[in-house]
Motif scaffolding. Sequence first.
Motif, PDB file in Angstrom:
ATOM      1  N   MET A  69       0.955  -1.102  -0.068  1.00 11.45           N
ATOM      2  CA  MET A  69      -0.122   0.132   0.063  1.00 11.45           C
ATOM      3  C   MET A  69       0.892   1.333   0.047  1.00 11.45           C
ATOM      4  O   MET A  69       1.477   1.674   1.098  1.00 11.45           O
ATOM      5  N   THR A 108      -2.819   0.901   6.614  1.00 11.54           N
ATOM      6  CA  THR A 108      -3.297   0.400   5.191  1.00 11.54           C
ATOM      7  C   THR A 108      -4.268  -0.299   5.079  1.00 11.54           C
ATOM      8  O   THR A 108      -4.565  -1.521   6.245  1.00 11.54           O
ATOM      9  N   SER A 126      -5.995  -3.169   2.508  1.00  9.44           N
ATOM     10  CA  SER A 126      -5.790  -3.877   1.245  1.00  9.44           C
ATOM     11  C   SER A 126      -7.216  -4.347   1.129  1.00  9.44           C
ATOM     12  O   SER A 126      -7.746  -5.260   1.689  1.00  9.44           O
ATOM     13  N   TRP A 127      -8.119  -4.214  -0.154  1.00  7.98           N
ATOM     14  CA  TRP A 127      -9.221  -4.617  -0.319  1.00  7.98           C
ATOM     15  C   TRP A 127      -9.405  -4.901  -1.813  1.00  7.98           C
ATOM     16  O   TRP A 127      -9.014  -3.890  -2.899  1.00  7.98           O
ATOM     17  N   VAL A 161      -3.117 -10.414  -3.547  1.00  8.49           N
ATOM     18  CA  VAL A 161      -1.912  -9.719  -3.269  1.00  8.49           C
ATOM     19  C   VAL A 161      -1.429 -10.557  -2.228  1.00  8.49           C
ATOM     20  O   VAL A 161      -1.851 -10.688  -1.039  1.00  8.49           O
ATOM     21  N   HIS A 182       1.362 -10.048   0.946  1.00  2.58           N
ATOM     22  CA  HIS A 182       1.727  -8.993   1.828  1.00  2.58           C
ATOM     23  C   HIS A 182       2.991  -9.713   2.585  1.00  2.58           C
ATOM     24  O   HIS A 182       2.840 -10.681   3.036  1.00  2.58           O
ATOM     25  N   GLU A 224       4.332  -5.681  -1.329  1.00  4.03           N
ATOM     26  CA  GLU A 224       3.081  -6.224  -2.045  1.00  4.03           C
ATOM     27  C   GLU A 224       3.275  -6.691  -3.278  1.00  4.03           C
ATOM     28  O   GLU A 224       4.158  -6.000  -4.259  1.00  4.03           O
ATOM     29  N   GLN A 237      -6.935   0.398  -2.638  1.00  9.40           N
ATOM     30  CA  GLN A 237      -5.877   0.942  -1.696  1.00  9.40           C
ATOM     31  C   GLN A 237      -6.313   2.042  -0.750  1.00  9.40           C
ATOM     32  O   GLN A 237      -6.495   3.082  -1.402  1.00  9.40           O
TER      33      GLN A 237
END
Length: 321
Positions: free
Chosen positions: A1, A85, A87-88, A94, A96, A124, A138
Amino acid sequence: MSNLDRAPVPSVCGGRGFVVAEPVRELLSPRRVKLGEGTEVRRLLPNLGRRMIGAWAFVDHYGPDDIADEPGMQVPPHPHMGLQTVSWLHEGEVLHRDSTGSLQTVRPRELGLMTSGRAISHSEESPRSHARFLHGAQLWVALPDEHRHTDPHFEHHAGLPTVTAAGVTATVVLGALDGAISPGTTHTPLVGADLTLAADATVRLPLVPDFEYGVLAMSGEVHVDGVPVLPGSMLYLGCGRAELPLRAASDASLMLLGGEPFEEELIMWWNFVGRTQDDIKQAREDWMSGSRFGEVKGYEGAPLPAPELPPTPLKPRGRVR
């Protein structure tokens, strides 16, 4: 992110002097930015005219991108401080990694929530074997002063609560909506929800009048309080709303972002959120010297160097330019 802009513009955020205390319909157009190798994002916050929505301080929308024959998202190790952050994903995966030792693949409709606190670094990337399409958002949440020096940590929540009504399903990503509460850790009153609407659905979504809100269009054709909002754009709604009318012309998806207006004034530069020029300068020096932010292990590639600081002083001034 991350913000990979090599010449980032300082953003002055926060403070309640420019909060719109009544309902408005302010359409925000995105700015296109490259994110690592092969991924272009549409940046909605910070925007030329709007810096924050509640504690939400950064919003990128990307995809859907066909990455079947591409590496997909490849963001090398980089630092963060003073923020969370989010993440969606709607499509894709993704991977991490971070300096606390976290290693997690985040999949569609799963919450990847990283709290940087005083300092963290992460990377990422799309896994080597990945789905054809990559589509998601993001987001950053600014941490209030009493929590911005907390220990860094990462959360992954595969199961999130939902609210359903005729023609709509709302997944509560962060905060609370209509009595449903996300398991993700929050430090200010806010909400982030993913809304899926069926074609021809007409919905009135309950809101908190003291919150300010924005709606990010992810896909489909939808009217938000009578305003058509295209995918990759955002409608800022102000405060003072008890409900929000939505009408879908096709199957559609949105992200509802809101929260209590953030009182503190902030400086956001590159991947750091601080309160003073010295906060940002020290963070940059620490990252470049290899101290404080830790090491991301397992990523095949070098960390990102920090850009040069701008020649003009960084001063917090408020929520809008």
